[in-house]
Design an enzyme around this catalytic site. Structure first.
Site, short mmCIF file in Angstrom:
data_model
loop_
_atom_site.label_atom_id
_atom_site.label_comp_id
_atom_site.label_asym_id
_atom_site.label_seq_id
_atom_site.Cartn_x
_atom_site.Cartn_y
_atom_site.Cartn_z
N SER A 139 -2.33 5.98 15.04
CA SER A 139 -3.16 5.48 14.36
C SER A 139 -3.44 3.85 14.67
O SER A 139 -3.61 3.47 15.97
CB SER A 139 -2.60 4.62 12.92
OG SER A 139 -4.33 4.30 12.25
N ASP A 191 -9.15 15.02 11.71
CA ASP A 191 -8.26 13.59 11.32
C ASP A 191 -9.83 12.87 11.58
O ASP A 191 -9.76 12.83 13.09
CB ASP A 191 -7.54 13.20 12.30
CG ASP A 191 -6.60 11.74 11.32
OD1 ASP A 191 -7.32 10.81 11.45
OD2 ASP A 191 -5.59 11.68 12.05
N HIS A 237 -3.64 12.97 8.58
CA HIS A 237 -3.82 11.39 9.05
C HIS A 237 -2.17 10.86 9.85
O HIS A 237 -2.05 9.88 10.11
CB HIS A 237 -4.63 10.30 9.07
CG HIS A 237 -4.73 9.70 9.65
ND1 HIS A 237 -4.62 8.98 11.08
CD2 HIS A 237 -4.39 8.05 10.16
CE1 HIS A 237 -4.81 8.21 11.81
NE2 HIS A 237 -4.31 6.96 10.43
#
Length: 378
Positions: A199, A257, A309
């Site tokens: 991320s 995602d 995610h």
């Protein structure tokens, strides 16, 4: 062969089907990123919230990776210049080098930098700062056409004089230690620089890779970035410059995602106008673009949107590609004890805490962005 696995040929013929050795390496580096979450104190009520729970010598042992073959040399802290009532510098990752035994197995000395994803309120705010800013990391070569997301740049370059951990920026901490290690190990044998993150952490990993190559601090040692669920980091100019510098990026992406589709929902590398995709258009500099080669995964869980995610879900599908999605979900969400506060729970707690502060001017904007993403179906 390690050079090909690290992307020397841009993983040509290694992704479809996925090379077993490459799969193992992706999982291995993903576990190093997962260690950041396991070692970080994610209890928002704790006085040590967002700090590492263990010392450098014991961290791998405490997270169940005692035999990983790497030695941690430095912890990394990051902050941002966003003025909100929150704790300053937070522990965001670490630098490690392969042991002599692991170096022999790998065929080279590997310098690893691992970054976790978003946890603190300041980090959430940085994620919403989607405006582009010139990187200007090389004072002798500003390159105004090379622009990156301002929030990620702030996390990478900001200092916090009130925090003993962030009196030097994330950038200063990492470049100093990386330079020391490279100078010590250079010419002793083959080396690699591996940067991994999930991320927001993947954004910092890519910024670091670009920075090292732009400044020439890697001494032509190959740089590879393993990005898990990473967003776009910069514009098309940034993408082109990373490619010119030879920074190799493997983007492990869940097609469901939404984070991997931001920022740049509309202005991105897929923009085509009247078929003139090769022409420099007036707004080209404002277009976000992914860097590197994509390895696409596909998983979804309706009752737990954050699942798309989750790093453990990414690694679960890589470890058990032939298992049914239901099995992966069970392993990912029911395998944790109630006492263990994982990234997904902590991240959503942080976001919910932020959303309750209606007086903050960015609150409505953040909510609108969320509604936009949902309405676009991404």
């Amino acid at each position: 062969m390690w050079k090909e696995i690290q992307g020397s040929k841009n993983w040509h013929d290694r992704l479809e089907p996925l090379c077993p050795l490459l799969r193992e390496e992706i999982i291995r580096y993903g576990e190093f990123v997962s260690a950041c979450y396991k070692a970080c104190d994610l209890d928002t009520s704790s006085k040590r919230y967002s700090s590492c729970k263990h010392g450098k010598k014991n961290m791998f042992k405490e997270v169940g990776m005692e035999d990983c073959g790497y030695i941690i040399t430095k912890y990394i802290y990051a902050t941002t210049d966003i003025s909100i009532p929150a704790k300053g510098g937070a522990w965001i990752g670490y630098i490690a080098v392969s042991s002599d035994k692991e170096t022999k197995r790998l065929g080279r000395k590997d310098i690893l930098v691992s970054f976790r994803g978003t946890v603190t309120s300041r980090e959430w705010m940085a994620n919403f700062m989607s405006s582009l800013s010139p990187a200007r990391l090389d004072p002798n070569n500003p390159l105004p056409e090379v622009q990156v997301e301002s929030g990620f740049l702030s996390l990478y370059t900001s200092v916090d004089s009130s925090s003993k951990f962030s009196q030097k920026s994330c950038r200063e901490q990492v470049l100093s230690e990386m330079s020391r290690i490279i100078n010590d190990e250079y010419k002793k044998g083959e080396m690699s620089i591996t940067l991994a993150g999930h991320s927001m952490g993947s954004s910092l990993a890519l910024l670091l890779g670009y920075d090292l190559a732009e400044l020439g601090l890697n001494y032509e040692v190959p740089i590879t970035v393993y990005s898990f669920g990473g967003p776009r980091v910069g514009n098309i100019g940034f993408k082109k410059r990373c490619e010119e510098l030879g920074v190799k990026v493997l983007r492990v992406v869940n097609v469901n995602d939404p984070v991997t589709k931001l920022p740049g929902v509309f202005l991105n590398e897929n923009l085509r106008v009247f078929g003139y995709e090769n022409i420099e258009l007036p707004w080209s500099r404002a277009c976000y673009a992914h860097v590197g080669v994509e390895l696409a995964l596909n998983f979804f869980k309706m009752k737990n949107p954050a699942f798309v995610h989750d790093l453990e879900a990414y690694l679960g599908l890589l470890k058990f590609p032939k298992k049914k999605e239901k099995v992966i979900k069970k392993k990912t969400f029911r395998g944790r004890t109630a006492k263990e506060d994982n990234f997904v729970g902590s991240a959503w707690k942080s976001l919910l805490t932020l959303q309750n502060i209606d007086s903050w001017p960015w609150h409505d904007a953040a909510r609108q962005v969320g509604n936009l993403v949902q309405s676009l179906g991404i």
